[in-house]
Design a protein around this motif. Sequence first.
Motif, PDB file in Angstrom:
ATOM      1  N   GLY A 259      -1.329  17.283   3.396  1.00  0.00           N
ATOM      2  CA  GLY A 259      -0.801  17.701   4.129  1.00  0.00           C
ATOM      3  C   GLY A 259      -0.848  16.660   5.531  1.00  0.00           C
ATOM      4  N   PHE A 260      -0.446  17.023   6.524  1.00  0.00           N
ATOM      5  CA  PHE A 260       0.142  16.775   8.246  1.00  0.00           C
ATOM      6  C   PHE A 260       0.686  14.743   7.657  1.00  0.00           C
ATOM      7  CE2 PHE A 260      -4.117  18.649   7.432  1.00  0.00           C
ATOM      8  CZ  PHE A 260      -4.005  19.160   8.452  1.00  0.00           C
ATOM      9  N   ALA A 261       1.307  14.461   6.831  1.00  0.00           N
ATOM     10  CA  ALA A 261       1.836  13.467   6.773  1.00  0.00           C
ATOM     11  C   ALA A 261       3.080  13.537   5.398  1.00  0.00           C
ATOM     12  CB  ALA A 261       1.051  12.429   6.756  1.00  0.00           C
ATOM     13  N   ARG A 262       3.713  12.607   5.145  1.00  0.00           N
ATOM     14  CA  ARG A 262       4.654  12.987   4.297  1.00  0.00           C
ATOM     15  C   ARG A 262       4.466  11.261   3.209  1.00  0.00           C
ATOM     16  NH1 ARG A 262      10.619  13.545   5.800  1.00  0.00           N
ATOM     17  NH2 ARG A 262      11.262  14.355   3.580  1.00  0.00           N
ATOM     18  N   THR A 263       4.977  11.529   2.493  1.00  0.00           N
ATOM     19  CA  THR A 263       4.757   9.974   1.685  1.00  0.00           C
ATOM     20  C   THR A 263       5.852   9.332   1.184  1.00  0.00           C
ATOM     21  OG1 THR A 263       4.278  11.077  -0.705  1.00  0.00           O
ATOM     22  CG2 THR A 263       2.255  10.274   0.521  1.00  0.00           C
ATOM     23  N   ARG A 264       6.218   7.844   1.314  1.00  0.00           N
ATOM     24  CA  ARG A 264       7.397   7.190  -0.117  1.00  0.00           C
ATOM     25  C   ARG A 264       7.097   6.087  -1.057  1.00  0.00           C
ATOM     26  NH1 ARG A 264       9.023   1.846   2.500  1.00  0.00           N
ATOM     27  NH2 ARG A 264       6.949   1.533   4.584  1.00  0.00           N
ATOM     28  N   PRO A 265       7.738   6.092  -1.810  1.00  0.00           N
ATOM     29  CA  PRO A 265       7.497   5.020  -2.577  1.00  0.00           C
ATOM     30  C   PRO A 265       7.596   3.675  -2.431  1.00  0.00           C
ATOM     31  CG  PRO A 265       8.697   6.317  -3.360  1.00  0.00           C
ATOM     32  CD  PRO A 265       8.727   6.944  -1.689  1.00  0.00           C
ATOM     33  N   LEU A 266       6.293   3.033  -2.738  1.00  0.00           N
ATOM     34  CA  LEU A 266       6.559   1.534  -2.200  1.00  0.00           C
ATOM     35  C   LEU A 266       6.222   0.244  -3.705  1.00  0.00           C
ATOM     36  CD1 LEU A 266       8.263  -0.356  -0.037  1.00  0.00           C
ATOM     37  CD2 LEU A 266       5.794  -0.417   1.215  1.00  0.00           C
ATOM     38  N   ALA A 267       6.473  -1.228  -4.073  1.00  0.00           N
ATOM     39  CA  ALA A 267       6.075  -1.978  -4.455  1.00  0.00           C
ATOM     40  C   ALA A 267       5.341  -2.902  -3.194  1.00  0.00           C
ATOM     41  CB  ALA A 267       6.469  -2.442  -5.285  1.00  0.00           C
ATOM     42  N   VAL A 268       3.920  -2.593  -3.584  1.00  0.00           N
ATOM     43  CA  VAL A 268       2.699  -3.358  -2.414  1.00  0.00           C
ATOM     44  C   VAL A 268       2.069  -3.957  -3.860  1.00  0.00           C
ATOM     45  CG1 VAL A 268       1.145  -2.978  -1.207  1.00  0.00           C
ATOM     46  CG2 VAL A 268       2.795  -1.600  -1.269  1.00  0.00           C
ATOM     47  N   ASP A 269       1.867  -5.717  -3.262  1.00  0.00           N
ATOM     48  CA  ASP A 269       1.305  -6.587  -3.249  1.00  0.00           C
ATOM     49  C   ASP A 269      -0.076  -7.552  -2.265  1.00  0.00           C
ATOM     50  OD1 ASP A 269      -0.385  -7.921  -5.185  1.00  0.00           O
ATOM     51  OD2 ASP A 269       1.461  -8.499  -6.449  1.00  0.00           O
ATOM     52  N   VAL A 270      -1.077  -8.011  -2.279  1.00  0.00           N
ATOM     53  CA  VAL A 270      -1.729  -8.070  -1.664  1.00  0.00           C
ATOM     54  C   VAL A 270      -1.452 -10.230  -1.416  1.00  0.00           C
ATOM     55  CG1 VAL A 270      -3.894  -9.210  -0.438  1.00  0.00           C
ATOM     56  CG2 VAL A 270      -3.253  -6.553  -1.622  1.00  0.00           C
ATOM     57  N   GLU A 271      -0.989 -10.677   0.115  1.00  0.00           N
ATOM     58  CA  GLU A 271      -1.292 -12.165  -0.306  1.00  0.00           C
ATOM     59  C   GLU A 271      -2.596 -12.295  -0.780  1.00  0.00           C
ATOM     60  OE1 GLU A 271       0.070 -15.674  -0.228  1.00  0.00           O
ATOM     61  OE2 GLU A 271       1.631 -14.628  -0.229  1.00  0.00           O
ATOM     62  N   LEU A 272      -3.153 -14.039  -0.964  1.00  0.00           N
ATOM     63  CA  LEU A 272      -4.406 -14.470  -1.415  1.00  0.00           C
ATOM     64  C   LEU A 272      -4.869 -15.578  -1.002  1.00  0.00           C
ATOM     65  CD1 LEU A 272      -5.348 -12.874  -5.231  1.00  0.00           C
ATOM     66  CD2 LEU A 272      -5.063 -11.813  -2.780  1.00  0.00           C
ATOM     67  N   THR A 273      -3.516 -15.962  -1.193  1.00  0.00           N
ATOM     68  CA  THR A 273      -3.530 -17.915  -0.185  1.00  0.00           C
ATOM     69  C   THR A 273      -2.349 -18.277   0.292  1.00  0.00           C
ATOM     70  OG1 THR A 273      -1.188 -18.284  -1.675  1.00  0.00           O
ATOM     71  CG2 THR A 273      -3.474 -17.985  -2.812  1.00  0.00           C
ATOM     72  N   GLY A 274      -1.581 -17.613   1.251  1.00  0.00           N
ATOM     73  CA  GLY A 274      -1.189 -17.568   2.929  1.00  0.00           C
ATOM     74  C   GLY A 274      -2.301 -18.420   3.799  1.00  0.00           C
ATOM     75  N   MET A 275      -1.773 -19.420   4.094  1.00  0.00           N
ATOM     76  CA  MET A 275      -2.276 -19.898   5.567  1.00  0.00           C
ATOM     77  C   MET A 275      -2.839 -19.110   6.355  1.00  0.00           C
ATOM     78  SD  MET A 275      -1.442 -23.771   4.333  1.00  0.00           S
ATOM     79  CE  MET A 275      -3.027 -24.387   6.260  1.00  0.00           C
ATOM     80  N   LEU A 276      -1.995 -18.203   6.817  1.00  0.00           N
ATOM     81  CA  LEU A 276      -1.396 -17.425   7.557  1.00  0.00           C
ATOM     82  C   LEU A 276      -1.743 -16.162   7.755  1.00  0.00           C
ATOM     83  CD1 LEU A 276       0.886 -19.247  10.435  1.00  0.00           C
ATOM     84  CD2 LEU A 276      -0.991 -19.824   9.617  1.00  0.00           C
ATOM     85  N   THR A 277      -1.025 -15.811   6.261  1.00  0.00           N
ATOM     86  CA  THR A 277      -1.437 -14.742   6.096  1.00  0.00           C
ATOM     87  C   THR A 277      -2.769 -14.157   4.885  1.00  0.00           C
ATOM     88  OG1 THR A 277       0.548 -14.998   4.550  1.00  0.00           O
ATOM     89  CG2 THR A 277       1.440 -14.116   6.766  1.00  0.00           C
ATOM     90  N   ARG A 278      -3.342 -14.499   4.435  1.00  0.00           N
ATOM     91  CA  ARG A 278      -4.450 -13.432   3.600  1.00  0.00           C
ATOM     92  C   ARG A 278      -4.602 -12.380   3.739  1.00  0.00           C
ATOM     93  NH1 ARG A 278      -8.027 -14.717  -0.270  1.00  0.00           N
ATOM     94  NH2 ARG A 278     -10.285 -14.201  -0.014  1.00  0.00           N
TER      95      ARG A 278
END
Length: 325
Positions: A259-278
């Motif tokens: 409860g207390f929220a809904r969900t939405r499906p999404l493709a998600v990944d993690v940035e490992l090498t970005g100089m500003l966005t790791r």
Amino acid sequence: MTLPVLVDCDTGIDDAIALTYLAGHPDVRIAGVVSSAGNVEVAAVHRNNLVLAELLGIDAPVSRGAAAPLTADLMTADDTHGPQGLGHAHLPEPTTSGDPREGAQLWVETARAHPGELVGLVLGPHTNLALALELDPELPRLLRRLHIMGGAINHRGNTGPTSEWNIAVDPEAAQQVLAAFTGAPQRPVLGSLEATETVRFTSATLSRLQGTADRTGHPVATILVDALRWYFEFHQADGFGWMAHVHDPLVAAHAVTGGFARTRPLAVDVELTGMLTRGQTVGDELGRWGRAPNVDVLTDVRPEEFIDHLLQMLQDALSGGNRSL
């Protein structure tokens, strides 16, 4: 029928609130607690978890996890959570050293003991779960479902400009976990900042919790109030005013109640090498990657309803229980 839950956390002020919530929930049985290095070093996290488990009467193994991320140096958040993780709170010494198994081993053995039943709840960095997946790649199929507090999807970060703390501490581990759980029987639920930052404790919230401490005399109530005072001070110094974003309890409550929220499906990944966005969690909103969704992201939170529920559950949890320390 109670729901077995394994909690992997870097306790941490909001982690402590989540643990208290789970300990008092009538439909939950905490099956294990893994101490993760993150908000503070793992020795301090483990001490916090041992003390809270004793005071709350949590009858479950409490295991110390890895002391450092998979590849990076550990960064901690002493300014956010205090040098020992619980702000201004003063904790007694624990009377036990906890379970001798490493955190990754506790993940594996607990999941094997509850095949298809165990809810995995990651409220800190993903290091221990990533190590557990090396021990047993079948974990995604053994768990009932994985719930994660972490990430920021199209939302500013709280660590780097685009990164959230739990992911930023060990991006490699988070990336490995998301990859391993792709194709799991149920997609992991990701409680990222755009959801959890809707849960804002105010002066009124703190007063209600102080009232619980005054009425019950429970030591954990006092610990939470003293910890939250530090958390409020941090948020005020960070420009948010006298309030606090309380992240972990929302994810814990949704894992238990749906409860207390809904969900939405999404493709998600993690940035490992970005100089500003790791450490950034990148969501493919436009489907450019051509990947199927691998997480369900919390959305449409009802924060007022949740905070009322949380405070009531905390009051119930702290109206009795173990006060032996």
